[in-house]
Design an enzyme around this catalytic site. Structure first.
Site, mmCIF file in Angstrom:
data_model
loop_
_atom_site.group_PDB
_atom_site.id
_atom_site.type_symbol
_atom_site.label_atom_id
_atom_site.label_comp_id
_atom_site.label_asym_id
_atom_site.label_seq_id
_atom_site.Cartn_x
_atom_site.Cartn_y
_atom_site.Cartn_z
ATOM 1 N N HIS A 1 1.318 -0.805 0.225
ATOM 2 C CA HIS A 1 -0.063 -0.179 0.528
ATOM 3 C C HIS A 1 1.098 0.742 0.120
ATOM 4 O O HIS A 1 0.886 1.958 0.892
ATOM 5 C CB HIS A 1 -0.778 0.159 1.187
ATOM 6 C CG HIS A 1 -2.443 0.623 1.657
ATOM 7 N ND1 HIS A 1 -2.383 2.173 1.322
ATOM 8 C CD2 HIS A 1 -3.643 0.471 1.839
ATOM 9 C CE1 HIS A 1 -3.085 2.702 1.481
ATOM 10 N NE2 HIS A 1 -4.232 1.534 1.452
ATOM 11 N N GLU B 1 -0.658 1.047 -5.140
ATOM 12 C CA GLU B 1 -0.741 -0.174 -4.884
ATOM 13 C C GLU B 1 -0.293 -1.392 -5.363
ATOM 14 O O GLU B 1 -0.955 -1.650 -6.596
ATOM 15 C CB GLU B 1 -1.369 -0.231 -3.512
ATOM 16 C CG GLU B 1 -1.939 1.048 -3.172
ATOM 17 C CD GLU B 1 -2.517 0.590 -2.273
ATOM 18 O OE1 GLU B 1 -3.622 -0.230 -1.521
ATOM 19 O OE2 GLU B 1 -3.654 1.836 -1.659
ATOM 20 N N ASP C 1 -10.802 5.835 -6.022
ATOM 21 C CA ASP C 1 -10.458 4.428 -4.982
ATOM 22 C C ASP C 1 -10.396 3.328 -6.088
ATOM 23 O O ASP C 1 -11.577 3.076 -5.823
ATOM 24 C CB ASP C 1 -11.169 4.760 -3.538
ATOM 25 C CG ASP C 1 -10.515 3.554 -2.758
ATOM 26 O OD1 ASP C 1 -10.308 2.677 -3.282
ATOM 27 O OD2 ASP C 1 -11.226 3.249 -2.069
HETATM 28 C C1 BG6 Z 1 -7.025 1.863 0.206
HETATM 29 C C2 BG6 Z 1 -8.612 1.290 -0.110
HETATM 30 O O1 BG6 Z 1 -6.101 0.722 -0.706
HETATM 31 O O2 BG6 Z 1 -7.022 1.667 1.875
HETATM 32 C C3 BG6 Z 1 -9.087 2.524 0.466
HETATM 33 O O3 BG6 Z 1 -9.133 1.132 -1.231
HETATM 34 C C4 BG6 Z 1 -8.606 2.762 1.048
HETATM 35 O O4 BG6 Z 1 -10.809 2.287 0.082
HETATM 36 C C5 BG6 Z 1 -7.385 3.227 1.680
HETATM 37 O O5 BG6 Z 1 -10.551 4.030 1.914
HETATM 38 C C6 BG6 Z 1 -7.274 3.663 3.344
HETATM 39 O O6 BG6 Z 1 -7.713 2.359 4.430
HETATM 40 P P1 BG6 Z 1 -6.961 2.576 5.533
HETATM 41 O O7 BG6 Z 1 -7.279 1.168 6.324
HETATM 42 O O8 BG6 Z 1 -5.621 2.269 5.630
HETATM 43 O O9 BG6 Z 1 -8.060 3.434 6.284
#
Ligand code: BG6
Length: 314
Positions: free
Chosen positions: A167, A271, A212
């Site tokens: 991510h 990602e 997203d």
């Molecule tokens: C992204 C998702 O990878 O991560 C989103 O596609 C999500 O939907 C974002 O909101 C952040 O996620 P988190 O759990 O780290 O707040």
């Protein structure tokens, strides 16, 4: 600060958490927290930070660290029975002192091997036994390479299935001036519309609001061009067919407690992921997924990553 030889140093980071600092000879560096097995910093040879880390990031388990490169495993997103993005990002990983041989002929000397194994606690949520080995390496030219090896160690003969993502939060000067090349004309699942499938139109991707999306079956090379900084990030991936693109924009950013109100302007998540088709491993089988990042001057690759040309050579 350039050092004479590559180095790997274990020290204390924020909130007393263990972190490993990798340094290469030209002064490039990276920091990896054992908490989450998470890269939180990657700097070029001018000492400039290349990854976004929220000013409000909480380095206090069990909260996941907002920024850098969280690992999403064994579940990407909220589709499944587990917590959002799985549990690997809020577990304490260990240093793997005796990893199985690495087949890549990488010349990197600044690297660290981490390992996460199933625990009794996870077993209640995800009843499988696994070994997740992560190598984080800094190449001599400053490239940042992450390789994950996940093995099914179940003794009950059962396979398991997972989704995955690196991510990565790229640090950008102004999201409105950023474009992404390598995903145009591809199909994507829109997380803002209940994962409905659409086809991306036209030119390189630019940003004017919340996004997203899970682009499916993408080419292995994606470029993120930061016009203002005249910098291009090149992401190369292997074993990870999909690519998620996320920016929460202003309204959603305000609703995320560990993100500053204006932070969305300076971050873009691209990602490398395996989401659309989950990966299944039988006992004894191993999966490998690799992501390599480099930062180069922007003139390098603009317009050269049309997916149709890359995929079909036309
Ligand atoms: C992204 C998702 O990878 O991560 C989103 O596609 C999500 O939907 C974002 O909101 C952040 O996620 P988190 O759990 O780290 O707040």
């Amino acid at each position: 600060m350039s050092s004479e030889r590559p180095s790997v140093e274990l020290c204390k980071g924020i909130y007393g958490l263990d972190k490993v600092v990798l340094r290469e000879i030209r002064g490039t560096s990276a920091e990896v927290y054992l908490y989450g097995g998470q890269v939180t910093s990657w700097k070029n040879d001018h000492g400039e930070e290349l990854l976004f880390l929220s000013s409000k990031a909480v380095f206090k388990p069990p909260k996941a660290i907002r920024g850098g490169i969280p690992i999403c495993f064994p579940q990407f997103g909220s589709h499944g029975t587990l917590e959002q993005h799985g549990f690997a990002r809020n577990k304490l990983w260990s240093i793997d002192t005796d990893p199985p041989p690495f087949p890549t002929n990488s010349s990197s000397k600044a690297f660290i091997d981490l390992i996460l194994k199933s625990s009794d606690e996870d077993f209640k949520l995800w009843p499988h036994s696994y070994e997740f080995r992560l190598r984080v390496a800094l190449g001599p030219g400053g490239d940042l390479m992450l390789t994950s090896r996940i093995r099914n160690t179940n003794t009950d003969g059962k396979p398991f299935t997972f989704t995955f993502a690196y991510h990565t939060y790229f640090l950008v000067s102004d999201i409105s001036e950023v474009r992404v090349e390598g995903l145009e004309t591809l199909d994507y699942l829109d997380n803002l519309r209940e994962r409905e499938r659409f086809t991306e139109q036209g030119d390189a991707i630019t940003f004017e609001g919340e996004v997203d999306k899970v682009y499916v079956s993408t080419p292995t090379k994606i470029a993120i061009l930061d016009h203002e900084k005249k910098r291009t990030f090149v992401l190369r991936k292997d074993g990870l067919p999909d690519a998620v693109v996320w920016n929460p924009w202003d309204r959603k950013a305000k609703a995320i407690p560990d993100l500053g109100d204006d932070d969305y302007k300076h971050m873009l998540c691209v990602e490398a992921a395996a989401v659309e088709k989950p990966i299944t491993l039988k006992p004894g089988e191993e999966w490998r997924g690799r992501q390599e990042l480099s930062a180069v001057p922007s003139s390098y690759c603009s317009g050269q990553l049309d997916p149709q040309k890359v995929l079909h050579g036309s």
